[in-house]
Each structure stands twice: as structure tokens, then as C-alpha cells.
Design an enzyme around this catalytic site. Structure first.
Site, mmCIF file in Angstrom:
data_model
loop_
_atom_site.group_PDB
_atom_site.id
_atom_site.type_symbol
_atom_site.label_atom_id
_atom_site.label_comp_id
_atom_site.label_asym_id
_atom_site.label_seq_id
_atom_site.Cartn_x
_atom_site.Cartn_y
_atom_site.Cartn_z
ATOM 1 N N ASP A 162 0.688 -1.252 -0.029
ATOM 2 C CA ASP A 162 -0.070 0.086 -0.006
ATOM 3 C C ASP A 162 1.065 1.353 0.155
ATOM 4 O OD1 ASP A 162 -2.395 1.643 0.139
ATOM 5 O OD2 ASP A 162 -2.300 1.700 2.360
ATOM 6 N N THR A 177 -2.522 6.808 -4.184
ATOM 7 C CA THR A 177 -1.108 7.260 -3.632
ATOM 8 C C THR A 177 -0.076 6.810 -4.464
ATOM 9 O OG1 THR A 177 -1.045 5.800 -2.276
ATOM 10 C CG2 THR A 177 -1.026 7.716 -1.303
ATOM 11 N N THR A 178 0.203 5.715 -4.994
ATOM 12 C CA THR A 178 1.416 5.208 -5.729
ATOM 13 C C THR A 178 1.488 5.907 -7.160
ATOM 14 O OG1 THR A 178 1.037 3.242 -4.853
ATOM 15 C CG2 THR A 178 2.451 3.130 -6.663
#
Length: 535
Positions: free
Chosen positions: A58, A91-92
């Protein structure tokens, strides 16, 4: 130079050095997170100072847990974490998109182009990409009965990027049912009403949805039942323990009878409250096989527990305030703050209440409720790493389903949107832009390709081949994404690969803003009291 005179100890990075520091920081962070993207991404192991280990895919967890030193990288990480706080995912993607925008800009800046021109191009490209996203999204009608299949597809797309396929598919059903359970028409969805409990017990595939509540403590009296069916649930916030007076006072008594009378008087008010609860129990349960469960937010002292146990009542004390809200939503009834004028209307109902003991821990399950508006996702796993991974995935899955219901639209996934947006920018938008800002649009369009490129790279495919094949299909007017197993183009709609509209919009909004600010930095000054070099 003027700064040198004011503070000779300050560190100053001038034009190209400052710019290259920013670009290298963005590229460095991109390289770290790149390999996490998509279902085929790899896992990172974070080892703390005390030797504690965390395994995660994550991006949000990684950016929060990693100790980043570089100020530019910290700024990008904060943007990505804010992205997660707002929309729960992406996010990534945000980090690698910012990194790629910086990388594309580097080529042009090295050839002598001014960053301001690129930034103007980014602004035009951002605006038109957001307009294109509005046309590209697929509307979904939610109404009172949302289409479960669409919600499952969105949740599955999100959760598969965090966990292996079979577990992800099992969690998909759990997550969708949990959100639909707490959803009320015409009201915002409150995900806090989904309790996430974990037990270190059995295997990860034993994770399940409890339509009711799981409390992390049990009854405190050995004579109380451990399992009861057909229970009236009495939820209260009433102190059932003797409380010392706030004023210190001394009492003198001359014989034992006076002492006994005083002890009885001290207990009388508490016993009165307990007696009223028992009277209510007699009223609703007399002559039937129904049971009575008291769940209290405040304390219940041993004498009161004993009286309740003799009356055949199961009592739990010191429940969390959050659980009091959830209990009322799950079982019905209402939370009571005073035992005066108790009526059967304030009682909830549960078909089954039982206690599960696991080592030192006790868990109380409240199940078979009639019309739940609150539920519990019970996460099981053999070790803490598994439980933490599932927790992250469940949290993202819940947010994805909530976003879909609120957006009432989804976006085709598997890299389809990025390639379609790039073709739109190159074939239509770039021609309408005057002057050198065209190069900014070109850089933005090429940066969008980072998502399909990284997906291909993480699947062990040839990135050039994949991009050429996919852009070729888009030029023919077909909207296709990447099949990660074969590298062939697929129709994301047929495969059920959907992304959240709000997540995509947030990425396109925040990426260029941060990149523009970093590109326009022409001097980095690190100065302050701690800069003084020891003499």
C-alpha cells in the site's frame, strides 16, 4: 551573493542545481514506489529501529512509514498522502505521475527551455484532460438499490492491487455488503459504522462479515451465560457502581448496626438502578425463553454484576462509545442515559449473543439482528503481517465502494483512460495550442503513459511493445486496456476493471500543481541557527 554576505554559513543551491535536486528527488521516490503498482506489483519490507517488520504494497502505508530525508521528496509524499485522505486510493499513481512529469520536463530543460513555458503547457493540458475525463467516465445509476455488480468490480480492482486474487475476490463481497449495510437513503455514508475487528486466529480466508457487532471484551461474571438466543438488547450509559463522594467527609458511628445501616445506604442508589433494569427484564421476558443482555458504557461493580447474574441477565461493562452508536444501529432500540421510566421500546433485538475466548482475549458476538445499519468486518489471520495487509486492503476497498456510490460514475481501468487521454492531447489539443507551450502539453501527454508502462513493466512485459500496441488500438477508435497476463489489449468493461472517478480526477488535479511548483524553484536556501558550523 547577497545571502552569502548576510549568512556565510547558509547552503545555497542555484538555478540548475536546485532544479536538478528537485527532479532527482521526484525520480528517486518514483523508482521506490514504481514496482508496487497494480495487481502484479511487488511487496516492500519495512524494518523499524526496534527490528519490527512491516510488509506492505500500500503506497499510503509506505509513504507514512518510510523515513524520508529529502525536503522535495517529503513534499511529494505529503501530496500523495493527502490524496489518500481525500479519496482513499491513488497514492502510488500520484507519486509516479509527478515523478514522470519531472522526468519529461528534464529533457526539455536540459535543451535550454524555460520552466515557465512548460508550466503553462501543463496548465492547458491539465484543464483539457479534466474536461476529457468528464466525457470519458461511465455514469452509474445508484438510486435506492445500487448495482451490486458494478460496486464489486470497482472494489475488486482496488483490493487486487493489495492482496492475492482469491482472497481479494472474497473480500470484495464482504466490503460491498458492508457498505450497503450502513448506507441510508439521502444520507452521507458513514464508514465508521463498519467496525473492523481482528483476531489472530485461523487463516486469512476465514475473514468474514458479521451482520451485527463484535465487541472486544466479554461478561465479567462466571455465572453469566456464554451463549444466549433470542435476546433483548439493553444499551445504556448508566453508572452501576458505587461512586465515592467528591467531598471528603468523616463519619463516626458508635456501634456495628449504625455501620451496617451506612453501608446499606451507600449501596441503595446503585441497587435501585439495578432493580429497575431487572424489573424491565421481568416485564419483557416473563414466561418466555427469551434472554436479556445489558451492554453498559460505564462500569458495573461486582455486587451489581452478582445481582444481575442471579436474575439471569448477561451484562457487559465499559463498552466503547463508538460501539454504543453501532449497537443501536445494528440491533435497534435506543441508548439510555437514565434508568427512570424504562419502557420495552428502548430495547433492541439480537437472535444470538455468544462469547468466544481466544487465549487471554474475550470477544462477544452479537448476531442475527433484524435490520442492521451497522456491521463488523472480522479479519482473521495467522500473524500480524497478514492482518495488517488485509486491514489496509479492506480500508481502501470500503472507500472505493463509497466513492462509486457518491460519484455515481466510474472510469475504465487497466491503463485505458491514460492512453485515451494521451491520444486526445496529442491528436486534438496540441494542434490548438500556440507557441512553445505545445511542448508542455507534449510532456504532460507522455507522462500520462507512465501508468500503463509501469503496469507492463511489473508484469514482466516489454513496455515499448505494449504501448505501441495499445496506442495503435486507440487510434482505430477502440478503448482498450492492458491484460497483465498476456500483454494483449483487452476491453476493461468486459473484464470488469474499473477505477474511481474521484481518484483519477484528484491525481490529474494534484500532480501538475506540485510539479509546477517544484519546476519553478530556482534557488534552495538551507539556513538557520542549526547551520552554524562548530568553530
Amino acid at each position: 551573493m547577497s545571502l552569502r554576505v548576510l549568512n556565510p554559513n547558509a547552503e545555497v543551491l542555484n538555478k540548475s542545481a536546485a532544479l536538478h535536486m528537485n527532479i532527482n528527488a521526484a525520480k528517486g521516490l518514483q523508482d521506490v514506489l514504481k514496482s508496487n503498482l497494480g495487481p502484479k506489483g511487488t511487496i516492500k519490507m519495512l524494518v523499524g529501529g526496534a527490528g519490527d517488520i512491516k510488509l506492505t504494497k500500500d503506497g499510503n502505508t509506505l509513504l507514512k512509514e518510510m523515513q524520508i530525508q529529502n525536503p522535495t521528496a517529503i513534499m511529494i509524499a505529503r501530496t500523495a498522502v493527502a490524496q489518500d485522505d481525500i479519496s482513499g486510493d491513488g497514492t502510488t499513481s500520484t507519486v509516479i505521475f509527478i515523478g514522470e512529469l519531472m522526468k519529461q520536463s528534464e529533457h526539455y530543460i536540459d535543451e535550454g527551455m524555460h520552466p515557465r513555458v512548460l508550466v503553462d503547457g501543463f496548465e492547458i493540458a491539465k484543464r483539457t484532460t479534466l474536461q476529457f475525463l468528464e466525457k470519458f467516465k461511465t455514469p452509474v445509476v445508484m438510486g435506492n438499490e445500487p448495482d451490486k455488480e458494478i460496486l464489486k468490480m470497482v472494489a475488486r480492482t482496488t483490493i487486487r492491487t493489495k492482496l492475492y486474487e482469491s482472497l481479494a475476490d472474497q473480500l470484495t463481497d464482504i466490503v460491498v455488503n458492508a457498505v450497503l449495510c450502513v448506507r441510508k437513503p439521502e444520507e452521507a455514508i458513514d464508514l465508521f459504522m463498519v467496525e473492523i475487528m481482528h483476531m489472530r486466529h485461523k487463516f486469512d480466508v476465514d475473514t468474514r462479515l458479521v451482520e451485527g457487532l463484535v465487541l472486544d471484551h466479554g461478561s465479567r461474571h462466571p455465572d453469566m451465560k456464554r451463549r444466549a438466543e433470542n435476546c433483548f438488547m439493553f444499551t445504556c450509559n448508566v453508572s452501576l457502581e458505587y461512586e465515592k463522594s467528591e467531598i471528603n467527609a468523616g463519619f463516626f458511628y458508635s456501634n456495628a448496626e449504625q455501620r451496617e445501616a451506612m453501608v446499606a445506604a451507600e449501596r441503595r442508589s446503585v441497587d435501585e438502578r439495578v432493580k429497575r433494569i431487572i424489573e424491565l427484564k421481568e416485564k419483557v421476558c416473563a414466561g418466555t425463553d427469551k434472554n436479556f443482555v445489558v451492554i453498559n458504557q460505564k462500569g458495573i461493580d461486582p455486587p451489581s454484576l452478582d445481582i444481575l447474574a442471579r436474575a439471569g441477565i448477561i451484562a457487559l461493562r465499559r463498552a466503547k462509545r463508538r460501539n454504543m452508536e453501532r449497537l443501536v444501529l445494528a440491533c435497534g432500540g435506543e441508548a439510555v442515559n437514565s434508568v427512570d421510566d424504562l419502557t420495552p421500546d428502548c430495547l433492541g433485538w439480537a437472535g444470538l449473543v455468544y462469547e468466544h475466548v481466544l487465549g487471554e482475549e474475550k470477544y462477544t458476538f452479537v448476531e442475527n439482528v433484524k435490520n442492521p445499519h451497522s456491521c463488523t468486518i472480522l479479519i482473521k489471520g495467522p500473524n500480524d503481517h497478514t492482518i495488517a495487509q488485509i486491514k489496509d486492503a479492506v480500508r481502501d476497498g470500503l472507500r472505493a465502494v463509497k466513492n462509486t456510490i457518491e460519484d455515481e460514475s466510474v472510469v475504465l481501468g487497466a491503463g485505458a483512460f491514460e492512453i485515451a487521454a494521451r491520444q486526445h492531447l496529442i491528436n486534438e489539443v496540441k494542434k490548438t495550442v500556440q507557441g512553445r507551450a505545445q511542448l508542455g502539453v507534449q510532456a504532460f501527454a507522455d507522462a500520462l503513459l507512465v501508468v500503463p508502462k509501469t503496469l507492463a513493466e511489473n508484469s514482466g512485459l516489454d513496455t515499448q511493445d505494449v504501448i505501441i500496441t495499445l496506442t495503435g488500438e486507440h487510434d482505430k477508435g477502440l478503448i482498450v486496456g492492458l491484460n497483465q497476463h498476456t500483454g494483449e489489449p483487452i476491453d476493461p468493461q468486459m473484464e470488469g476493471i474499473f477505477d474511481n472517478y474521484s481518484v483519477k480526477r484528484q491525481i490529474i488535479n494534484s500532480g501538475p500543481v506540485i510539479t509546477s511548483q517544484l519546476l519553478l524553484v530556482d534557488e534552495v536556501i538551507r539556513a538557520g541557527r542549526n547551520m552554524r558550523k562548530p568553530t
